[in-house]
Design a protein around this motif. Structure first.
Motif, PDB file in Angstrom:
ATOM      1  N   UNK A 141       0.802  -1.211   0.000  1.00  0.00           N
ATOM      2  CA  UNK A 141       0.000   0.000   0.000  1.00  0.00           C
ATOM      3  C   UNK A 141       0.836   1.263   0.000  1.00  0.00           C
ATOM      4  N   UNK A 142       0.182   2.399  -0.302  1.00  0.00           N
ATOM      5  CA  UNK A 142       0.936   3.647  -0.488  1.00  0.00           C
ATOM      6  C   UNK A 142       1.420   4.240   0.828  1.00  0.00           C
ATOM      7  N   UNK A 143       0.932   3.746   1.972  1.00  0.00           N
ATOM      8  CA  UNK A 143       1.407   4.240   3.265  1.00  0.00           C
ATOM      9  C   UNK A 143       2.487   3.354   3.871  1.00  0.00           C
ATOM     10  N   UNK A 144       2.859   2.302   3.183  1.00  0.00           N
ATOM     11  CA  UNK A 144       3.944   1.413   3.621  1.00  0.00           C
ATOM     12  C   UNK A 144       5.240   1.972   3.043  1.00  0.00           C
ATOM     13  N   UNK A 145       5.792   2.981   3.698  1.00  0.00           N
ATOM     14  CA  UNK A 145       6.770   3.850   3.057  1.00  0.00           C
ATOM     15  C   UNK A 145       8.139   3.217   2.830  1.00  0.00           C
ATOM     16  N   UNK A 146       8.698   2.576   3.824  1.00  0.00           N
ATOM     17  CA  UNK A 146      10.112   2.212   3.758  1.00  0.00           C
ATOM     18  C   UNK A 146      10.292   0.863   3.085  1.00  0.00           C
ATOM     19  N   UNK A 147       9.879   0.817   1.834  1.00  0.00           N
ATOM     20  CA  UNK A 147       9.980  -0.364   0.986  1.00  0.00           C
ATOM     21  C   UNK A 147      10.357   0.077  -0.436  1.00  0.00           C
ATOM     22  N   UNK A 148      10.831  -0.878  -1.237  1.00  0.00           N
ATOM     23  CA  UNK A 148      11.185  -0.621  -2.644  1.00  0.00           C
ATOM     24  C   UNK A 148      12.336   0.365  -2.796  1.00  0.00           C
ATOM     25  N   UNK A 149      13.176   0.490  -1.750  1.00  0.00           N
ATOM     26  CA  UNK A 149      14.299   1.404  -1.827  1.00  0.00           C
ATOM     27  C   UNK A 149      15.629   0.681  -1.693  1.00  0.00           C
TER      28      UNK A 149
END
Length: 359
Positions: free
Chosen positions: A252-260
Motif C-alpha cells: 500500500x501507499x502508506x507502507x513507506x520504507x519499501x522498494x528502496x
C-alpha cells in the motif's frame, strides 16, 4: 467561485443523479490522510465522500485517499498516478498548500499536479483545497489559486473561511479546532469538509444549467514537472557497492520504507544514471538518531557535493524527505553518486534511500 468553471462538476453530479458508479479521490498531505482525526471516518476527505453517498443514494461510490503526511506537490506529481489516478477517479480534491511552503518552485510542481489530473483519461472533476497554519496564517494559497484560476478549477480557501472566523473571534480558542496549530481535530475536519460541501451543494443545485468547459490553456509556469516520475527498485538497477536493494514487498501507499536501497556503513555507495533535467532524491529522515549521513555527487562535481542527512530534528515521526538536486538543468543522462559518510557513532541507524524523482 466567479473565476471557476463548473462544467466538470455539473457533469459529475448529473452522472451521480443517473445512478452511475463513481470514484471519489483525494490527493494531499497529512490533513488529507486524516491526521489528528480520531478515526478515518472523521477525516475531512471521508466526510466529503460520505456527502456524495448521502446525496446520491442511487449511485455506488468508491473512496480513494491518496494522502501522505509530510509530502509536497513535488512528490505529489510523481505519485499521482500510482496513488490516485490509476483508480480512474471521477472527482479529485487536492491539497498541498501547507506542505508546499518549503518548496522553492512550488507553483511549478503544483501546476504539474493540476495538469496531470485534468488531462487524465477519466476526466475527473477537480477541486483545489487550500489549508493553512492556524497559528501563523501561512499557506501557499495565492500561488496555488493562481494555477487554479488559470485552468478554471474551483478552489476552497480555509484562510478566507474558517481561519477568518477564527481571527474574528467566532471560536474561543484555536485549539478547539486544531490542537497543534496545523492539523484539525474531529471538529476541525468537520469544518474543512463543510467548506468543500458548501461548494459542491451550490454547484449541484444548478447542475442542469449548461456550462462549457474552457479550452485547455498553455502552462502558466515552465511546467517541467507534469511528467515527473518516481524511480524505485522497480524502475532502476543502479550500481551497488555496499548498498543493498530492500527485498521486502511494499504493502500500500502508506507502507513507506519499501522498494528502496539501504546503506549500512561508511563507504557504502550507489550510482545511478538517469535521463532528466530535474532531479530530487527522496530518503528517510528518522527520529531514531543518530543516523547515517550520505554525500551526493552529481555528474562528478565533487566541489558542489550535497549532504543527505538522515537525522530528523522533529519528533512527530520519520519523514519522507525530498531534496532537490537539479532544477531546470540540462536534459541529458546524469550520473548521481551517493556515498555513506564516515561517522563516530557506534550503532547509527541505517540510511534508507527511497527513490529518485525525475522530470
Amino acid at each position: 467561485m466567479n473565476t471557476s468553471n463548473f462544467a466538470r462538476l455539473k457533469e459529475l453530479f448529473r452522472r451521480a443523479a443517473a445512478g452511475q458508479e463513481l470514484t471519489i479521490a483525494f490527493l494531499g498531505g497529512s490533513i488529507t490522510q486524516g491526521s489528528l482525526s480520531t478515526q478515518p471516518g472523521n477525516a475531512y476527505a471521508f466526510r466529503v465522500y460520505q456527502w456524495f453517498v448521502d446525496t446520491f443514494p442511487q449511485s455506488k461510490f468508491h473512496y480513494v485517499n491518496g494522502g501522505i503526511g509530510g509530502t509536497s506537490s513535488h512528490y505529489g506529481v510523481a505519485r499521482a498516478v500510482t496513488d490516485v489516478l490509476m483508480y480512474q477517479p471521477d472527482f479529485v480534491a487536492v491539497d498541498f498548500s501547507v506542505n508546499d511552503l518549503e518548496v522553492p518552485f512550488r507553483q511549478e510542481t503544483y501546476e504539474g499536479v493540476v495538469r496531470k489530473l485534468l488531462t487524465w483519461p477519466s476526466h475527473p472533476a477537480v477541486v483545489l483545497l487550500n489549508n493553512i497554519y492556524y497559528d501563523t496564517g501561512e499557506t501557499s494559497q495565492d500561488e496555488h489559486n493562481a494555477v487554479g484560476d488559470h485552468y478554471g478549477v474551483p478552489h476552497v480557501s480555509i484562510r478566507d473561511s474558517i481561519y477568518k472566523d477564527l481571527r474574528a473571534g467566532k471560536y474561543a480558542s484555536r485549539t478547539l479546532l486544531s490542537p497543534d496549530g496545523l492539523h484539525p481535530n474531529d471538529y476541525g475536519h468537520g469544518l474543512v469538509a463543510g467548506e468543500i460541501i458548501k461548494l459542491l451543494e451550490a454547484v449541484n443545485a444548478h447542475r442542469e444549467e449548461p456550462e462549457q468547459e474552457p479550452a485547455f490553456p498553455a502552462p502558466l509556469t515552465a511546467n517541467a514537472y507534469e511528467n515527473a516520475r518516481r524511480l524505485t527498485i522497480r524502475e532502476l538497477s543502479p550500481k551497488l557497492e555496499g548498498f543493498r536493494a530492500d527485498p521486502e514487498e511494499k504493502l500500500g501507499h502508506l507502507d513507506h520504507w519499501k522498494n528502496g536501497w539501504i546503506g549500512q556503513k561508511p563507504g557504502d555507495k550507489i550510482t545511478f544514471e538517469v535521463d532528466a533535467s530535474c532531479i530530487a532524491v527522496q530518503y528517510r529522515k528518522t527520529i531514531r538518531r543518530p543516523a547515517l549521513r550520505a554525500q551526493l555527487v552529481l555528474d562528478g562535481d565533487t566541489a558542489h557535493a550535497a549532504v543527505l542527512d538522515g537525522n530528523f530534528e522533529e519528533d512527530w515521526g520519520d519523514c519522507l524527505y525530498l531534496q532537490p538536486i537539479l532544477h531546470h538543468g540540462e536534459q541529458k543522462t546524469h550520473t548521481v553518486e551517493i556515498t555513506i559518510l564516515p561517522t563516530e557513532d557506534e550503532t547509527p541507524t541505517e540510511f534508507y534511500l527511497m527513490a529518485l524523482i525525475t522530470a
